[in-house]
Design an enzyme around this catalytic site. Structure first.
Site, PDB file in Angstrom:
ATOM      1  N   ARG A 118       0.778  -1.280  -0.052  1.00 30.60           N
ATOM      2  CA  ARG A 118      -0.118   0.158   0.017  1.00 30.60           C
ATOM      3  C   ARG A 118       0.853   1.244   0.012  1.00 30.60           C
ATOM      4  NH1 ARG A 118      -3.153  -2.907   3.587  1.00 30.60           N
ATOM      5  NH2 ARG A 118      -4.662  -3.998   2.635  1.00 30.60           N
ATOM      6  N   LYS A 140       1.994  11.149 -11.401  1.00 35.23           N
ATOM      7  CA  LYS A 140       1.080  10.133 -12.095  1.00 35.23           C
ATOM      8  C   LYS A 140       2.063   9.016 -12.262  1.00 35.23           C
ATOM      9  CE  LYS A 140      -1.915  13.233 -14.654  1.00 35.23           C
ATOM     10  NZ  LYS A 140      -2.530  13.938 -15.957  1.00 35.23           N
ATOM     11  N   GLU A 182       7.277  17.921 -25.121  1.00 41.22           N
ATOM     12  CA  GLU A 182       6.703  18.433 -23.838  1.00 41.22           C
ATOM     13  C   GLU A 182       7.101  20.028 -23.329  1.00 41.22           C
ATOM     14  OE1 GLU A 182       4.114  16.618 -22.836  1.00 41.22           O
ATOM     15  OE2 GLU A 182       4.425  14.628 -22.748  1.00 41.22           O
ATOM     16  N   LYS A 224       5.746  22.990 -14.497  1.00 32.93           N
ATOM     17  CA  LYS A 224       4.903  21.735 -14.097  1.00 32.93           C
ATOM     18  C   LYS A 224       4.868  21.750 -12.540  1.00 32.93           C
ATOM     19  CE  LYS A 224       3.843  17.337 -14.660  1.00 32.93           C
ATOM     20  NZ  LYS A 224       3.863  15.959 -15.085  1.00 32.93           N
ATOM     21  N   GLU A 234      -5.670  16.514 -10.640  1.00 33.58           N
ATOM     22  CA  GLU A 234      -6.544  16.856 -11.634  1.00 33.58           C
ATOM     23  C   GLU A 234      -7.869  17.152 -11.953  1.00 33.58           C
ATOM     24  OE1 GLU A 234      -4.371  15.399 -15.294  1.00 33.58           O
ATOM     25  OE2 GLU A 234      -6.345  15.380 -16.203  1.00 33.58           O
ATOM     26  N   ARG A 238      -4.764  21.118 -13.764  1.00 32.71           N
ATOM     27  CA  ARG A 238      -3.505  20.225 -14.304  1.00 32.71           C
ATOM     28  C   ARG A 238      -3.998  19.501 -15.593  1.00 32.71           C
ATOM     29  NH1 ARG A 238      -0.340  15.799 -10.904  1.00 32.71           N
ATOM     30  NH2 ARG A 238       0.840  15.009 -12.446  1.00 32.71           N
ATOM     31  N   ASN A 242      -2.400  18.018 -20.648  1.00 33.52           N
ATOM     32  CA  ASN A 242      -2.814  17.274 -21.526  1.00 33.52           C
ATOM     33  C   ASN A 242      -2.802  17.714 -22.999  1.00 33.52           C
ATOM     34  OD1 ASN A 242      -2.434  14.485 -20.191  1.00 33.52           O
ATOM     35  ND2 ASN A 242      -4.358  15.362 -19.038  1.00 33.52           N
ATOM     36  N   HIS A 245      -2.506  15.636 -26.066  1.00 36.14           N
ATOM     37  CA  HIS A 245      -2.498  14.281 -25.397  1.00 36.14           C
ATOM     38  C   HIS A 245      -3.702  13.309 -25.848  1.00 36.14           C
ATOM     39  CE1 HIS A 245       0.933  15.853 -23.481  1.00 36.14           C
ATOM     40  NE2 HIS A 245       1.128  14.601 -22.800  1.00 36.14           N
ATOM     41  N   HIS A 249      -2.466  10.291 -27.444  1.00 36.09           N
ATOM     42  CA  HIS A 249      -2.803   8.861 -26.906  1.00 36.09           C
ATOM     43  C   HIS A 249      -3.331   7.729 -27.972  1.00 36.09           C
ATOM     44  CE1 HIS A 249      -2.398  10.243 -22.432  1.00 36.09           C
ATOM     45  NE2 HIS A 249      -0.832  10.271 -22.971  1.00 36.09           N
ATOM     46  N   HIS A 262       6.121   8.830 -27.765  1.00 38.89           N
ATOM     47  CA  HIS A 262       5.010   9.844 -26.864  1.00 38.89           C
ATOM     48  C   HIS A 262       4.962  11.038 -27.426  1.00 38.89           C
ATOM     49  CE1 HIS A 262       2.278  11.078 -23.836  1.00 38.89           C
ATOM     50  NE2 HIS A 262       3.269  12.025 -23.449  1.00 38.89           N
TER      51      HIS A 262
HETATM   52  P1  NAD Z   1      11.366   6.020 -22.303  1.00 40.65           P
HETATM   53  O1  NAD Z   1      11.073   5.832 -21.013  1.00 40.65           O
HETATM   54  O2  NAD Z   1      10.921   5.030 -23.256  1.00 40.65           O
HETATM   55  O3  NAD Z   1      12.707   6.249 -22.929  1.00 40.65           O
HETATM   56  C1  NAD Z   1      13.139   6.492 -24.106  1.00 40.65           C
HETATM   57  C2  NAD Z   1      14.235   5.696 -24.738  1.00 40.65           C
HETATM   58  O4  NAD Z   1      15.516   6.135 -24.083  1.00 40.65           O
HETATM   59  C3  NAD Z   1      14.434   4.189 -23.998  1.00 40.65           C
HETATM   60  O5  NAD Z   1      14.708   3.454 -25.007  1.00 40.65           O
HETATM   61  C4  NAD Z   1      15.221   4.366 -23.026  1.00 40.65           C
HETATM   62  O6  NAD Z   1      15.973   2.951 -22.406  1.00 40.65           O
HETATM   63  C5  NAD Z   1      16.192   5.296 -23.323  1.00 40.65           C
HETATM   64  N1  NAD Z   1      17.160   5.858 -22.578  1.00 40.65           N
HETATM   65  C6  NAD Z   1      16.591   6.792 -21.158  1.00 40.65           C
HETATM   66  N2  NAD Z   1      17.572   7.388 -20.953  1.00 40.65           N
HETATM   67  C7  NAD Z   1      18.714   7.352 -21.574  1.00 40.65           C
HETATM   68  C8  NAD Z   1      19.901   7.844 -21.341  1.00 40.65           C
HETATM   69  N3  NAD Z   1      20.142   8.868 -20.546  1.00 40.65           N
HETATM   70  N4  NAD Z   1      20.821   7.555 -22.632  1.00 40.65           N
HETATM   71  C9  NAD Z   1      20.338   6.803 -23.456  1.00 40.65           C
HETATM   72  N5  NAD Z   1      19.262   5.943 -23.581  1.00 40.65           N
HETATM   73  C10 NAD Z   1      18.317   6.460 -22.738  1.00 40.65           C
HETATM   74  O7  NAD Z   1      10.433   7.314 -22.942  1.00 40.65           O
HETATM   75  P2  NAD Z   1      10.349   8.830 -22.202  1.00 40.65           P
HETATM   76  O8  NAD Z   1      10.012   9.666 -23.709  1.00 40.65           O
HETATM   77  O9  NAD Z   1      11.430   9.179 -21.236  1.00 40.65           O
HETATM   78  O10 NAD Z   1       8.985   8.628 -21.629  1.00 40.65           O
HETATM   79  C11 NAD Z   1       7.785   8.378 -22.147  1.00 40.65           C
HETATM   80  C12 NAD Z   1       6.780   7.716 -21.328  1.00 40.65           C
HETATM   81  O11 NAD Z   1       6.370   8.794 -20.130  1.00 40.65           O
HETATM   82  C13 NAD Z   1       5.264   7.532 -21.985  1.00 40.65           C
HETATM   83  O12 NAD Z   1       5.098   6.113 -21.354  1.00 40.65           O
HETATM   84  C14 NAD Z   1       4.497   8.446 -21.277  1.00 40.65           C
HETATM   85  O13 NAD Z   1       3.085   7.769 -21.095  1.00 40.65           O
HETATM   86  C15 NAD Z   1       4.990   8.702 -20.070  1.00 40.65           C
HETATM   87  N6  NAD Z   1       4.733  10.057 -19.469  1.00 40.65           N
HETATM   88  C16 NAD Z   1       4.444  10.261 -18.313  1.00 40.65           C
HETATM   89  C17 NAD Z   1       4.001  11.506 -17.729  1.00 40.65           C
HETATM   90  C18 NAD Z   1       3.738  11.481 -16.168  1.00 40.65           C
HETATM   91  O14 NAD Z   1       3.357  12.675 -16.036  1.00 40.65           O
HETATM   92  N7  NAD Z   1       3.812  10.442 -15.626  1.00 40.65           N
HETATM   93  C19 NAD Z   1       4.189  12.568 -18.524  1.00 40.65           C
HETATM   94  C20 NAD Z   1       4.656  12.623 -19.790  1.00 40.65           C
HETATM   95  C21 NAD Z   1       5.089  10.998 -20.375  1.00 40.65           C
HETATM   96  N1  GLY Z   2       1.761  14.968 -18.054  1.00 44.45           N
HETATM   97  C1  GLY Z   2       0.505  15.171 -17.460  1.00 44.45           C
HETATM   98  C2  GLY Z   2       0.493  15.323 -16.135  1.00 44.45           C
HETATM   99  O1  GLY Z   2       1.399  15.267 -15.579  1.00 44.45           O
HETATM  100  O2  GLY Z   2      -0.555  15.825 -15.372  1.00 44.45           O
END
Ligand code: NAD
Ligand code: GLY
Length: 359
Positions: A118, A140, A182, A224, A234, A238, A242, A245, A249, A262
């Site tokens: 939890r 998130k 972003e 942010k 949200e 917040r 999006n 998005h 998505h 993404h």
């Molecule tokens: P990712 O985590 O897939 O990373 C992208 C690629 O880069 C991967 O292959 C990873 O292994 C590689 N990588 C990471 N760091 C590296 C480094 N320093 N050097 C070399 N390679 C590296 O993608 P992302 O763009 O970081 O994240 C996308 C994800 O984030 C999506 O799933 C999206 O939905 C999510 N997201 C979440 C939020 C949130 O608020 N939680 C906001 C925006 C996006």
């Molecule tokens: N990336 C959208 C949020 O954090 O709310």
């Protein structure tokens, strides 16, 4: 090093931004209260940075989970692997978890931390530009479902975010551009001066000018943090984070997770949202052109994949967390620097954008 604060009362935490933070043991250990620490990362990041992080944790009982790399692995199965490991190693409720990676690892690590017994404490060490400017901040967490992106998850805040700018040196150009999507978003939804700065400095960012990158990360995190502090769960503002998005998505789910990054899907989605905002009478053609121009300058796509026709788009967009009573709601723009809250638009206008938009 710059420190920003996410002001969330009892759940407040710092975001540290600087170069070389992965060598700062005191910084990390300040936020670890337990002897047991689980580091979650993936097969690409582990050979690059895992040892550096393990070095900072000497003397503690540290375990690691190295997950396969890719958006297609952002699943409950992967999170279950984290649970399995935590249980096999008999990690207690006071254990800590470190998510070392991009947004995929951050979202899954955070979700595992939210659920294990939890809730255990966790730390975000984001390693992509996208994760440093967006996903590591705000709490998130979650995974994808075959029928919808990020549909299973929880709000769960980290203890801190450690964004070491030096790790961006190993990120490839396509991923850097995806992160810029972003960054541009913050300018569009609430920070018009930043948008103008980005128009002037996009090339510096692509050339990885360290000052420009540091400024972009700091200003993005500042934006942010402000939005999250105002509306953690949200219920209001917040949702503006999006922008683009809902379309984005739909592209990620419809094309298969991992096919579009993404950030790429968000870039296309934001151009669609701009076009729709123009049809609503809010943006003029000049503003739409500026928006398309900056995404192109950032080497991001702006046209949706031809495989998704407007009917398929509408089906996919019917699964979105902003929808209410089955009605599609979107974030649109009133101007560059001012986003709407979620709005529903006339179906005909939406279909026109989806069928006409050609970039
Ligand atoms: P990712 O985590 O897939 O990373 C992208 C690629 O880069 C991967 O292959 C990873 O292994 C590689 N990588 C990471 N760091 C590296 C480094 N320093 N050097 C070399 N390679 C590296 O993608 P992302 O763009 O970081 O994240 C996308 C994800 O984030 C999506 O799933 C999206 O939905 C999510 N997201 C979440 C939020 C949130 O608020 N939680 C906001 C925006 C996006
Ligand atoms: N990336 C959208 C949020 O954090 O709310």
């Amino acid at each position: 090093m710059k420190t920003l604060q996410v002001d969330l009362g009892a759940r407040a935490y710092p975001i540290y931004i600087g170069s070389g933070l992965l060598d700062d043991s005191a910084l990390l250990r300040r936020h670890i209260q337990s002897q047991q620490v689980m580091v979650v990362t993936n097969t690409t990041i582990a050979p690059l940075y895992l040892d550096r992080v393990l070095n900072l944790l000497q003397g503690l009982h540290v375990e690691t989970v190295v997950l396969p790399d890719g958006e297609q692995y952002k699943t409950l199965d992967s999170v279950t692997r984290i649970f399995d490991h935590l249980l096999q190693k008999k990690f207690s409720r006071n254990a800590g978890l470190i998510a070392l990676g991009g947004g995929v690892i951050g979202d899954m690590g955070g979700f595992a931390a939210a659920c294990y017994q939890r809730g255990i404490s966790f730390i975000q060490i984001p390693t992509t530009l996208l994760a440093q400017v967006d996903s590591s901040v705000g709490g998130k967490t979650g995974v994808n479902h075959p029928l919808g992106k990020n549909m299973i998850g929880a709000f769960y805040q980290p203890q801190c975010v450690i964004a070491d700018m030096a790790v961006l040196a190993t990120l490839d150009d396509r991923q850097l551009s995806a992160g810029l999507a972003e960054v541009i978003k913050y300018g569009l939804i609430r920070d018009p001066d930043f948008f103008s700065w980005l128009e002037r400095h996009c090339n510096d960012l692509l050339q990885r000018d360290s000052q420009a990158l540091a400024y972009a990360v700091e200003r993005s995190c500042w934006n942010k943090a402000q939005v999250v502090a105002a509306d953690e769960m949200e219920t209001g503002v917040r949702a503006t984070l999006n922008l683009g998005h809902t379309f984005g998505h739909a592209i990620e789910t419809g094309m298969g997770y991992g096919s579009y990054l993404h950030g790429e899907a968000v870039a296309i989605g934001t151009c669609l949202a701009a076009d729709l905002s123009r049809r609503q009478g809010w943006l003029d053609a000049d503003a739409v052109s500026r928006i398309e121009r900056i995404f192109k300058a950032a080497r991001l796509p702006i046209v949706p994949p031809s495989q998704l026709d407007s009917k398929r788009f509408m089906e996919l967009m019917a699964v979105d967390k902003k929808n209410v009573d089955g009605l599609i709601r979107l974030i649109l723009l009133k101007s560059i620097g001012a986003a709407t809250l979620p709005v529903s638009v006339e179906k005909k206008l939406l279909e026109m954008t989806l069928s006409d938009y050609g970039g």
